[in-house]
Design an enzyme around this catalytic site. Structure first.
Site, PDB file in Angstrom:
ATOM      1  N   GLU A 418       0.880  -1.179   0.000  1.00  0.00           N
ATOM      2  CA  GLU A 418       0.000   0.000   0.000  1.00  0.00           C
ATOM      3  C   GLU A 418       0.911   1.221   0.000  1.00  0.00           C
ATOM      4  OE1 GLU A 418      -3.490   0.749  -0.137  1.00  0.00           O
ATOM      5  OE2 GLU A 418      -2.392   2.616  -0.449  1.00  0.00           O
ATOM      6  N   GLU A 505      -7.489  -2.985 -10.022  1.00  0.00           N
ATOM      7  CA  GLU A 505      -8.818  -2.773  -9.442  1.00  0.00           C
ATOM      8  C   GLU A 505      -9.498  -1.709 -10.308  1.00  0.00           C
ATOM      9  OE1 GLU A 505      -9.249  -0.491  -5.913  1.00  0.00           O
ATOM     10  OE2 GLU A 505     -10.520  -2.007  -5.004  1.00  0.00           O
ATOM     11  N   GLU A 511     -14.968  -4.998  -2.264  1.00  0.00           N
ATOM     12  CA  GLU A 511     -14.811  -4.314  -0.974  1.00  0.00           C
ATOM     13  C   GLU A 511     -16.007  -3.409  -0.664  1.00  0.00           C
ATOM     14  OE1 GLU A 511     -11.079  -2.270  -1.361  1.00  0.00           O
ATOM     15  OE2 GLU A 511     -11.887  -0.667  -2.589  1.00  0.00           O
TER      16      GLU A 511
HETATM   17  C1  NOJ Z   1      -7.955  -0.443  -0.976  1.00  0.00           C
HETATM   18  C2  NOJ Z   1      -7.842  -1.710  -1.732  1.00  0.00           C
HETATM   19  O1  NOJ Z   1      -8.772  -1.771  -2.777  1.00  0.00           O
HETATM   20  C3  NOJ Z   1      -8.031  -2.839  -0.734  1.00  0.00           C
HETATM   21  O2  NOJ Z   1      -8.052  -4.068  -1.419  1.00  0.00           O
HETATM   22  C4  NOJ Z   1      -6.939  -2.774   0.281  1.00  0.00           C
HETATM   23  O3  NOJ Z   1      -7.148  -3.764   1.237  1.00  0.00           O
HETATM   24  C5  NOJ Z   1      -6.926  -1.424   0.984  1.00  0.00           C
HETATM   25  N1  NOJ Z   1      -6.904  -0.389   0.010  1.00  0.00           N
HETATM   26  C6  NOJ Z   1      -5.722  -1.263   1.901  1.00  0.00           C
HETATM   27  O4  NOJ Z   1      -4.561  -1.192   1.140  1.00  0.00           O
HETATM   28 CA    CA Z   2      -9.961   0.138  -3.756  1.00  0.00          CA
END
Ligand code: NOJ
Ligand code: CA
Length: 706
Positions: A418, A505, A511
């Site tokens: 991240e 994504e 999510e």
């Molecule tokens: C957003 C991402 O789409 C998700 O998959 C991830 O868990 C979180 N950010 C944290 O990095």
């Molecule tokens: Ca995302």
């Protein structure tokens, strides 16, 4: 009808007559006709027709330049035109089929601006399913460095079409789709904008590509771009009076939209069109307009089916952060060995080993672990530059021991990076981070760009950041690392050139089912929009739809049935597929989980059986190198009977089908876990009539029997 046809032909011919330099281009099968000419002001103009129907009314092309420069909009004459035909096939490293046909007729128009003597080339490629065009700026004295104020490519619609759109935004595509008439975009715009960690809209009639539309006379039209390299991401802005879309590029911090040095070119602008929605899904225009593979040895690039320590954080059951005891942390300063671990930190040795065991037992290739590295306590929303270093684990995550354990179980670990939008920090650490991965047995990385971009003021989709994503991807190839980037710019077929880009994504993924839910027909639209550019890490496979069971403080509901979740492994094509739910939820439904275990992730062939954006989609795919087939159907909000013929199966061969379908009482909201599983002998002569519940669908595995 005949009258309409005569009207159309008359209009088309009169346009060709009045245009001084009209050039016509036909698609290989003759169904599409594109015409190009310069109007009285010397403006490049094109139009497109499908059979006897206009698709794009006369539309201008050109670029507005910054400052006092004379823009590249008008005052052109035609220097020369060239025609060519191209027809070959190529084999993707992974894909919906093992061989892709690239067949088009090409028209190249070289234009000279009278006053400035500058040369601009517009290259048109007309395929059977649509048009691609781009601007090329050859090396020349009078056009070397230039700054784009705006690209002015027009797409003049022929009517008030139905569109499946998300708000134009410089920073996110994580929106639900709105289905509306084009004329309703501005009035529905505010409602379509939902919250995100980073977002900036630019116009109430601004939308993103790929934009899917349907006309009143039954044409399906899709606008997107291909090969977005060293340029800013294109949005579209609609003039509601004239129904003309115009390109709207993403600006940098100064408001500039592109820094160019000739020789160079723009990405391709694509217009797909057909009277059958399945042709849009079958089209490989986006991939074909990208450069062939630039990675010599691709043997290390492999499709991946994975699970992860992930959904429990997304739902709020667990945390990425190691401690709750500190108000903030600083990398290299905070001594984690001196603070108490909280009870919710999921990326700990014990839990990760349990996930590895589960992956190994059920045949998954990989395990993703998020929240393994220091910095998560205050990573978000603080505009921190030095936020993560991508190599320092928390005290309860033993990188080496986990690597050895995974190796002993035949499972690959998947790295998580991240960046928190801090792109410069990521570039600063990139070499060490990739080397660290290789040293510890990781072949794939999920990167992420949550929150506002650093350098401050830059956007997720501007040229500079597009170049960052490309830099990270190419460097990853040097290290033989596969990339799955979240929150990055939406794909434009670059995976043909760099097939180590196995996922992105760049849309509203699963999510959001834990952030309040997505519309039940979302997954009937994504293949027509987001997937036109490349595969999505959609993270399907949720079996427990009531999120409050994971986290009593989260009342979200997953708007989907279990059968619909299974179908997504087939309908949402990707060489990277996650089984996103918790192992304990799969253990409750082992018979349904079997489909996720069995389903292939790489294909010899794909056959779209039924498709209507927003309503339903059914596809059959043949597993790469085997005789087995898998079928997926996803459905919108109304229950429906899907009638399909299995005539795609090999004639004379016998198969056993296992059908995972919605139970009669299934419903995405009220009864999402009601499914039935039946097995049945089938052949190429079989026909099936299957019920799909609201927000439901079905998944079928078809095994060849001897
Ligand atoms: C957003 C991402 O789409 C998700 O998959 C991830 O868990 C979180 N950010 C944290 O990095
Ligand atoms: Ca995302």
């Amino acid at each position: 009808m005949k009258f309409l046809y005569i009207l159309f032909v008359t209009a088309w011919c009169s346009f060709l007559n009045q245009a001084a330099y009209a050039q016509e281009l036909k698609s290989p099968n003759g169904a599409l006709t594109m015409a190009f000419y310069l109007d009285d002001a010397g403006r490049p103009t094109y139009q497109l027709a499908f059979k006897d129907k206009s698709v794009i009314n006369p539309s201008h092309l050109g670029l507005e330049l910054k400052d006092d420069e004379k823009s590249l909009l008008n005052d052109f004459k035609v220097l020369k035109t060239e025609n060519a035909t191209f027809n070959n096939t190529w084999a993707p490293v992974w894909g919906e089929e093992k061989e892709i046909t690239n067949h088009y007729n090409e028209l190249t128009v070289s234009l000279k601006q009278n006053e400035t003597n500058r040369i601009v080339v517009i290259r048109f490629r007309l395929f059977n399913e649509g048009l691609g065009f781009r601007y090329e700026f050859p090396q020349q004295e009078n056009l070397v460095y230039f700054v784009i104020k705006e690209e002015k490519s027009q797409f003049a619609m022929t009517g008030d079409h139905t569109a499946f759109w998300i708000p134009g935004d410089y920073d996110t595509q994580e929106y639900d789709y709105t289905e509306s008439k084009l004329s309703e975009i501005s009035s529905k715009f505010d409602k379509a904008v939902t919250g995100n960690a980073s977002q900036e809209q630019f116009s109430k009639t601004g939308v993103q590509t790929a934009l899917m539309m349907k006309t009143a006379n039954g044409l399906y039209i899709n606008l997107h771009e291909a090969a977005l390299i060293d340029y800013s991401c294109m949005h579209l802005n609609l003039n509601e009076e004239t129904m003309v879309f115009e390109s709207w590029l993403t600006p940098d911090v100064n408001g500039d939209k592109g820094y160019m040095q000739a020789p160079c070119n723009s990405p391709w602008r694509t217009i797909m069109v057909s009277d059958d929605a399945r042709d849009i899904l079958n089209s490989r225009i986006t991939l074909n307009l990208n450069e062939p593979c630039k990675i010599e040895d691709t043997s290390w690039i492999k499709p991946v089916k994975y699970i992860g320590v992930w959904w429990e954080m997304i739902t709020g059951k667990s945390s990425w952060a190691y401690t709750n005891d500190l108000p903030a942390i600083q990398l290299g300063v905070t001594d984690y060995s001196k603070v108490k671990a909280n009870t919710t930190h999921a990326a700990n040795n014990t839990k990760v080993k349990r996930y590895i065991d589960f992956a190994s037992e059920h045949g998954f290739d990989g395990v993703l672990v998020e929240g393994w590295n220091q910095g998560w306590e205050d990573w978000f929303g603080k505009s921190k530059d030095y936020v993560f270093d991508f190599v320092t684990p928390y005290p309860d995550f033993d990188v080496e021991a986990i690597h050895n354990y995974a190796k002993s179980k035949g499972v690959k670990m998947i790295m998580h990076h991240e960046t928190s939008g801090s792109t410069r920090n990521y570039e600063r650490h990139l070499d060490k981070a990739y080397q660290f991965m290789k040293d510890n047995g990781y072949d794939a990385v999920k990167s992420g760009y949550v929150g506002n971009i650093l350098p401050r003021g830059e956007h997720h989709y501007s040229q500079w950041i597009v170049n960052h994503y490309q830099y990270a991807l190419e460097k990853a190839a040097d290290y033989e690392v596969m990339v799955n980037a979240h929150e990055a710019v939406r794909p434009t077929g670059i995976s043909r050139t760099y097939p180590n880009l196995i996922g992105n994504e760049s849309a509203r993924g699963t999510e959001f089912q834990a952030f309040g839910g997505s519309k039940p027909n979302h997954v009937t639209i994504l293949p027509f929009t987001r997937l036109i550019g490349g595969p999505m890490d959609y993270t399907p496979g949720i079996f427990e739809m009531d999120i409050s069971k994971l986290n009593p403080n989260n009342n979200s509901h997953v708007n989907s049935t279990i059968a619909n979740q299974l179908a997504l492994y087939v309908t949402m094509y990707s060489p990277l597929q996650m089984a996103a739910d918790l192992p304990e939820h799969y253990e409750q439904f082992m018979d349904a989980f079997q489909f996720i275990k069995d389903v292939a992730i790489d294909w010899d062939k794909s056959v779209y059986l039924e498709a209507e954006p927003g309503h339903y989609l059914t596809v059959a795919r043949k597993e790469k190198g085997s005789d087995n087939w898998f079928v997926g159907n996803v459905n919108g909000v109304n229950s429906r009977t899907s009638n399909i013929s299995l005539d795609f199966l090999e004639k004379g061969k016998k198969y056993m089908a296992t059908i995972y379908g919605d139970a009669e009482s299934a419903h995405y909201k009220t009864n999402p876990q009601a499914y039935s599983i039946i097995t049945k002998k089938v052949t190429s002569k079989s026909k099936l009539s299957l019920l799909s519940a609201p927000g439901g669908g079905y998944a079928i595995s078809i095994e060849a029997v001897n």
